[in-house]
Design an enzyme around this catalytic site. Structure first.
Site, short mmCIF file in Angstrom:
data_model
loop_
_atom_site.label_atom_id
_atom_site.label_comp_id
_atom_site.label_asym_id
_atom_site.label_seq_id
_atom_site.Cartn_x
_atom_site.Cartn_y
_atom_site.Cartn_z
N ARG A 31 0.83 -1.21 0.00
CA ARG A 31 0.00 0.00 0.00
C ARG A 31 0.87 1.26 0.00
O ARG A 31 0.94 1.99 -0.98
CB ARG A 31 -0.94 0.00 1.22
CG ARG A 31 -2.10 1.02 1.10
CD ARG A 31 -1.71 2.45 1.44
NE ARG A 31 -1.18 2.60 2.78
CZ ARG A 31 -0.70 3.73 3.24
NH1 ARG A 31 -0.64 4.82 2.47
NH2 ARG A 31 -0.20 3.80 4.47
N ASP A 32 1.57 1.49 1.08
CA ASP A 32 2.37 2.71 1.22
C ASP A 32 3.46 2.79 0.17
O ASP A 32 3.79 3.87 -0.32
CB ASP A 32 2.98 2.73 2.63
CG ASP A 32 3.54 4.09 3.02
OD1 ASP A 32 3.58 4.99 2.17
OD2 ASP A 32 3.95 4.24 4.17
N HIS A 233 6.81 4.08 12.90
CA HIS A 233 6.85 4.06 11.43
C HIS A 233 7.89 5.09 11.00
O HIS A 233 7.63 6.30 11.02
CB HIS A 233 5.47 4.40 10.88
CG HIS A 233 5.38 4.41 9.40
ND1 HIS A 233 4.49 3.62 8.70
CD2 HIS A 233 6.05 5.11 8.45
CE1 HIS A 233 4.62 3.85 7.39
NE2 HIS A 233 5.57 4.76 7.22
N HIS A 235 10.88 6.67 8.30
CA HIS A 235 11.37 6.81 6.94
C HIS A 235 12.89 7.02 6.99
O HIS A 235 13.42 7.46 8.00
CB HIS A 235 10.68 7.97 6.23
CG HIS A 235 9.25 7.70 5.92
ND1 HIS A 235 8.63 8.21 4.79
CD2 HIS A 235 8.30 6.98 6.56
CE1 HIS A 235 7.35 7.80 4.76
NE2 HIS A 235 7.14 7.07 5.83
N CYS A 266 7.41 9.92 1.64
CA CYS A 266 6.70 11.16 1.34
C CYS A 266 7.45 11.92 0.26
O CYS A 266 8.67 12.12 0.38
CB CYS A 266 6.59 12.00 2.61
SG CYS A 266 5.80 13.61 2.36
N ASN A 275 10.28 4.31 3.11
CA ASN A 275 10.23 3.78 4.46
C ASN A 275 11.51 2.99 4.73
O ASN A 275 12.23 2.62 3.79
CB ASN A 275 9.04 2.84 4.63
CG ASN A 275 7.71 3.53 4.41
OD1 ASN A 275 7.18 4.17 5.30
ND2 ASN A 275 7.18 3.40 3.20
#
Length: 327
Positions: A31-32, A233, A235, A266, A275
């Site tokens: 997903r991400d 979470h 990055h 992002c 990530n």
């Protein structure tokens, strides 16, 4: 199905400073990670990759999101992905439902596949701790987002789904800079009270540092209590992702989200990467004697497969160097 943490064990009972003996990892690449790819990944390849990930020992996988197709075309095939995957028993599948319409669509898919099988076990909702980032991302104020997410969480919980709230820009914002920890914890408290059993704190643009992370998660545990699962979470935008993992471990965190191949991230900060790579995370944890239940070579093969699908090198260090070999 996801097993719940209980007081005195796992994320509810880890003592600050003492590293946990085992951790939970949710793989968010399907997903991400996929949603940030400019080229459309064929649905059948997504299904193959998810099925392979589900056989590495990973017990939690976020597979897609129910967002409008015009917003994220890459995830327009959410229904087809859920209908096509073959996930072993014991692997918890989660989907992102950003609003009530997304939840409606997700529940319709779940109903269409029942009773033959359970389409998914968990839903995730998200918002930013930064007003500016939240407006840029979803065109709402934080208060407006919270009002909508309360309804999503209540409805999802009523149908027996486990709920996670994800707070982006928890450690810093590319527009506003410093994000007050008290604001982040206020949002987390409201998500908890609305029905979220788990709160994930996202370092969305890779601005966190280990000292900040360590102090934040100790404060989060004190504020949110023992029954809420705290998830980190991170990055890897500035190369501090795994250092922040260690700081979170030292603060008692034993639940993490990561993405195979270091996918995702992002797009706002210049030079942003993805990530932290799941295989880099697992490799480090195993070398530290912390169990994950994950077959690292099998996970690396998944990262190699997605690299071939995308046709470009990925940022994962373990994908390049391989696991550590001792004699």
């Amino acid at each position: 199905m996801r097993l719940e943490a209980t007081p005195g064990t796992g994320s509810s009972g880890a003592q600050p400073g003492a590293l946990p003996g085992a951790v939970h990892i949710r793989e968010v690449g399907p997903r991400d990670g996929f949603q940030n790819e400019p080229e459309t990944i064929p649905t059948e390849r997504k299904i193959e990759l998810i099925d392979a990930l589900a056989r590495t020992g990973l017990k939690r996988i976020e597979v897609t999101s129910f967002v409008r197709a015009e917003v994220i075309p890459q995830l327009a095939d959410a229904s087809e992905v859920l209908a096509g995957i073959d996930v072993p028993a014991g692997v918890s599948v989660s989907v992102l439902t950003p609003n009530e319409r997304g939840l409606d669509n997700a529940l319709a898919v779940r109903d269409s596949l029942a009773p033959a099988r359970v389409a998914f076990d968990e839903i995730n909702v998200f918002l930013s701790a930064s007003e500016t980032h939240n407006r840029e991302n979803v065109n709402r104020t934080i208060a407006e987002s919270l009002a909508g997410l309360r309804a999503v969480l209540a409805r999802a919980a009523a149908t027996g789904l486990r709920c996670e709230g994800v707070i982006s820009t928890s450690f810093g914002c590319p527009y506003e800079g410093h994000v007050p920890p008290q604001r982040v914890l206020d949002i987390a408290t409201q998500l908890r009270d609305a029905g979220a059993r788990e709160i994930a704190f996202g370092d969305t643009t890779g601005m966190a540092n280990p000292a900040q992370v360590r102090g934040f998660f100790r404060a989060a545990r004190e504020r949110l209590g023992e029954r809420v699962e705290l998830t980190a979470h991170f990055h890897n935008t500035r190369g501090q992702g795994l250092a922040n993992v260690l700081a979170a471990l030292e603060a008692g965190v034993d639940s993490f989200e990561s993405s195979f191949g270091e996918l995702g991230g992002c797009p706002v900060p210049p030079g942003a990467t993805g990530n932290i790579a799941t295989e880099d995370l697992v490799s480090m944890l195993h070398e530290m004697g912390i169990a994950t239940g994950i077959d690292l070579p099998a996970l690396i093969e998944c990262a190699r497969s997605v690299q071939e699908v995308l046709g470009r090198p990925l940022g994962s260090h373990t994908l390049v160097a391989g696991p550590v070999m001792w004699g």
